[in-house]
Structure formats: structure tokens, C-alpha cells
Design an enzyme around this catalytic site. Structure first.
Site, PDB file in Angstrom:
ATOM      1  N   GLU A 102       0.847  -1.195   0.000  1.00  0.00           N
ATOM      2  CA  GLU A 102       0.000   0.000   0.000  1.00  0.00           C
ATOM      3  C   GLU A 102       0.879   1.241   0.000  1.00  0.00           C
ATOM      4  O   GLU A 102       1.999   1.201   0.502  1.00  0.00           O
ATOM      5  CB  GLU A 102      -0.909  -0.088   1.245  1.00  0.00           C
ATOM      6  CG  GLU A 102      -1.781   1.091   1.524  1.00  0.00           C
ATOM      7  CD  GLU A 102      -2.812   1.424   0.457  1.00  0.00           C
ATOM      8  OE1 GLU A 102      -2.433   1.501  -0.728  1.00  0.00           O
ATOM      9  OE2 GLU A 102      -3.977   1.663   0.810  1.00  0.00           O
ATOM     10  N   ASP A 106      -3.801   5.846   6.356  1.00  0.00           N
ATOM     11  CA  ASP A 106      -4.256   7.088   6.974  1.00  0.00           C
ATOM     12  C   ASP A 106      -5.214   6.735   8.118  1.00  0.00           C
ATOM     13  O   ASP A 106      -4.768   6.438   9.231  1.00  0.00           O
ATOM     14  CB  ASP A 106      -4.918   7.926   5.867  1.00  0.00           C
ATOM     15  CG  ASP A 106      -5.391   9.286   6.324  1.00  0.00           C
ATOM     16  OD1 ASP A 106      -4.925   9.761   7.375  1.00  0.00           O
ATOM     17  OD2 ASP A 106      -6.227   9.894   5.627  1.00  0.00           O
ATOM     18  N   LYS A 134       0.517   7.559   8.246  1.00  0.00           N
ATOM     19  CA  LYS A 134       0.059   8.791   8.927  1.00  0.00           C
ATOM     20  C   LYS A 134      -0.659   8.355  10.192  1.00  0.00           C
ATOM     21  O   LYS A 134      -1.885   8.350  10.249  1.00  0.00           O
ATOM     22  CB  LYS A 134      -0.954   9.515   8.030  1.00  0.00           C
ATOM     23  CG  LYS A 134      -0.385  10.540   7.094  1.00  0.00           C
ATOM     24  CD  LYS A 134      -1.432  11.560   6.657  1.00  0.00           C
ATOM     25  CE  LYS A 134      -2.266  11.070   5.510  1.00  0.00           C
ATOM     26  NZ  LYS A 134      -3.029  12.160   4.834  1.00  0.00           N
ATOM     27  N   ASP A 162      -2.552  10.677  -5.127  1.00  0.00           N
ATOM     28  CA  ASP A 162      -3.254  11.654  -5.967  1.00  0.00           C
ATOM     29  C   ASP A 162      -4.015  12.710  -5.185  1.00  0.00           C
ATOM     30  O   ASP A 162      -4.361  12.511  -4.019  1.00  0.00           O
ATOM     31  CB  ASP A 162      -4.276  10.919  -6.844  1.00  0.00           C
ATOM     32  CG  ASP A 162      -5.460  10.382  -6.037  1.00  0.00           C
ATOM     33  OD1 ASP A 162      -5.225   9.605  -5.089  1.00  0.00           O
ATOM     34  OD2 ASP A 162      -6.606  10.774  -6.332  1.00  0.00           O
TER      35      ASP A 162
HETATM   36  P1  IMP Z   1      -7.434   5.212   4.799  1.00  0.00           P
HETATM   37  O1  IMP Z   1      -8.564   4.270   4.493  1.00  0.00           O
HETATM   38  O2  IMP Z   1      -7.944   6.487   5.430  1.00  0.00           O
HETATM   39  O3  IMP Z   1      -6.313   4.590   5.594  1.00  0.00           O
HETATM   40  O4  IMP Z   1      -6.873   5.731   3.447  1.00  0.00           O
HETATM   41  C1  IMP Z   1      -6.189   4.982   2.609  1.00  0.00           C
HETATM   42  C2  IMP Z   1      -6.227   5.538   1.216  1.00  0.00           C
HETATM   43  O5  IMP Z   1      -6.585   6.915   1.148  1.00  0.00           O
HETATM   44  C3  IMP Z   1      -4.852   5.449   0.629  1.00  0.00           C
HETATM   45  O6  IMP Z   1      -4.679   4.221   0.006  1.00  0.00           O
HETATM   46  C4  IMP Z   1      -4.829   6.602  -0.329  1.00  0.00           C
HETATM   47  O7  IMP Z   1      -5.351   6.164  -1.569  1.00  0.00           O
HETATM   48  C5  IMP Z   1      -5.748   7.627   0.274  1.00  0.00           C
HETATM   49  N1  IMP Z   1      -4.984   8.648   1.046  1.00  0.00           N
HETATM   50  C6  IMP Z   1      -4.825   8.754   2.369  1.00  0.00           C
HETATM   51  N2  IMP Z   1      -4.056   9.802   2.708  1.00  0.00           N
HETATM   52  C7  IMP Z   1      -3.705  10.375   1.532  1.00  0.00           C
HETATM   53  C8  IMP Z   1      -2.870  11.504   1.211  1.00  0.00           C
HETATM   54  O8  IMP Z   1      -2.280  12.206   2.047  1.00  0.00           O
HETATM   55  N3  IMP Z   1      -2.744  11.773  -0.122  1.00  0.00           N
HETATM   56  C9  IMP Z   1      -3.356  11.042  -1.093  1.00  0.00           C
HETATM   57  N4  IMP Z   1      -4.114   9.970  -0.830  1.00  0.00           N
HETATM   58  C10 IMP Z   1      -4.291   9.650   0.468  1.00  0.00           C
HETATM   59 MG    MG Z   2      -4.566   3.630  -1.860  1.00  0.00          MG
END
Ligand code: IMP
Ligand code: MG
Length: 184
Positions: A102, A106, A134, A162
Site C-alpha cells: 500500500e 491514513d 500517517k 493523488d
Molecule cells: P485510509 O482508508 O484512510 O487509511 O486511506 C487509505 C487511502 O486513502 C490510501 O490508500 C490513499 O489512496 C488515500 N490517502 C490517504 N491519505 C492520503 C494523502 O495524504 N494523499 C493522497 N491519498 C491519500
Molecule cells: Mg490507496
């Protein structure tokens, strides 16, 4: 040397720094899976593509590649709070060593959904490798097994990441300047 894109406020990691770190991550893969007979690397589309392509050049274990498309962010800089499997992978993972590749963790919601789905298919092992983490934004307590770089709670772009489906092509990772929201 390419000019820095106008929407990028600050470069966090340049091309060389990213490549050097990914080389180290490939060594981690080589060591972790040295005795594996069935390794499958599963990239989450589309963000993990540049990372996966750079990583496999230094992976010396026989492995199979597969991809899973999950939607989470819908063209914004905030997580939508849910993750949906849009396109499933092709390989049967039962009894195999699965490594999810991955680009960023986040909130952890995406990986929560993906690990739940993949573990229900009874792999021999299931691990997570992420280029960026993060941790301050976590909702779902996901712990990657290996992390490239841990960053503060910034919205970052480049090297697969992106904003509104754009900027994935930048060869560096930088902080997106929020004054360009809805302008790219
Ligand atoms: P999560 O489900 O919040 O952990 O997010 C995961 C997905 O969100 C990642 O695979 C990214 O595609 C997108 N994402 C999270 N943070 C960022 C960022 O800072 N920039 C761009 N895409 C992000
Ligand atoms: Mg992703």
C-alpha cells in the site's frame, strides 16, 4: 531536474530518497519471506503502482503479483469513512503468504476492510507493507508490519498519491497546498 509542481508546498522525499528507502523495504521482503514457497504481493490500485514497480526490482524471492481496487477517497482530501472493493484480485490466496503493498495508511479504514476480506480467504499469512504511514489520523487500529516513512497529518501527493486522481506521476512525494483544492 524537474520543476516542482505549483500545487506542491514542500517536497518531503525526493526521487533518490524514495528509491533508497524502497531498496531497504525490498531487503525486508527478502528476509521476511526467505522460506516462503508461495508469496503473493497484492497492490492496492492505483496508488501503490509506482511503489510496487520499484519494489519488485529488488525482490529476490519468487512471487506472484496481483491487484485489488478499493475506493476510499472520492476526489477530496478527507477520507469518506468507508472503503468499497471495486475490483477483486485474480489469484486464489488460500494457504499462501500474502503481502499487501500500500502507498499510505491514513485512517486505516481501507486496510481494515481489505484485511478482513483477505483473511476470510484463509491465507497462510497476511502482512502489510506501506510506503507511508500517517498514524495520527487512525480510526481503525491497523498496524503495518513494515513502513517506509512515517509522516505528520499532511495531505501528500506524488509517487502514486493523488489529489482528484491527478499528481500521481510526480517522481517525489510532497505536501499538497490546500489553496489549490478544487483548482486541480
Ligand atoms: P485510509 O482508508 O484512510 O487509511 O486511506 C487509505 C487511502 O486513502 C490510501 O490508500 C490513499 O489512496 C488515500 N490517502 C490517504 N491519505 C492520503 C494523502 O495524504 N494523499 C493522497 N491519498 C491519500
Ligand atoms: Mg490507496
Amino acid at each position: 531536474m524537474q520543476n516542482i509542481h505549483k500545487t506542491v508546498e514542500k517536497v518531503l522525499y525526493n526521487r533518490q530518497e524514495i528509491e533508497n528507502r524502497i531498496y531497504e523495504l525490498a531487503q525486508w521482503v527478502n528476509k521476511t519471506y526467505q522460506n516462503s514457497e508461495n508469496l503473493i504481493l497484492v497492490g492496492l490500485m492505483k496508488g501503490s503502482m509506482p511503489f510496487m514497480m520499484q519494489l519488485i526490482k529488488d525482490v529476490e524471492i519468487d512471487c506472484v503479483l496481483d491487484f485489488l481496487t478499493v475506493s476510499s477517497y472520492h476526489g477530496t482530501t478527507q477520507s469518506s469513512g468507508s472503503a468499497k472493493i471495486v475490483l477483486d484480485m485474480a489469484q486464489d490466496i488460500k494457504g499462501k503468504d500474502v503481502l499487501i503493498v500500500e502507498e499510505i495508511v491514513d485512517t486505516g479504514l481501507t486496510l481494515g476492510r481489505v484485511t478482513q476480506l483477505l483473511s476470510s480467504r484463509k491465507p497462510k499469512s497476511l502482512k502489510i507493507l506501506t510506503l507511508l504511514d500517517k498514524p495520527s489520523n487512525r480510526i481503525n487500529e491497523i498496524r503495518p508490519n513494515k513502513i517506509g516513512f512515517t509522516i505528520e497529518n499532511h495531505f501528500v501527493v506524488g509517487f502514486g498519491l493523488d489529489y482528484n486522481e491527478k499528481l500521481r506521476n510526480l517522481p517525489y512525494i510532497g505536501i499538497f497546498n490546500k489553496k489549490f483544492i478544487d483548482k486541480v
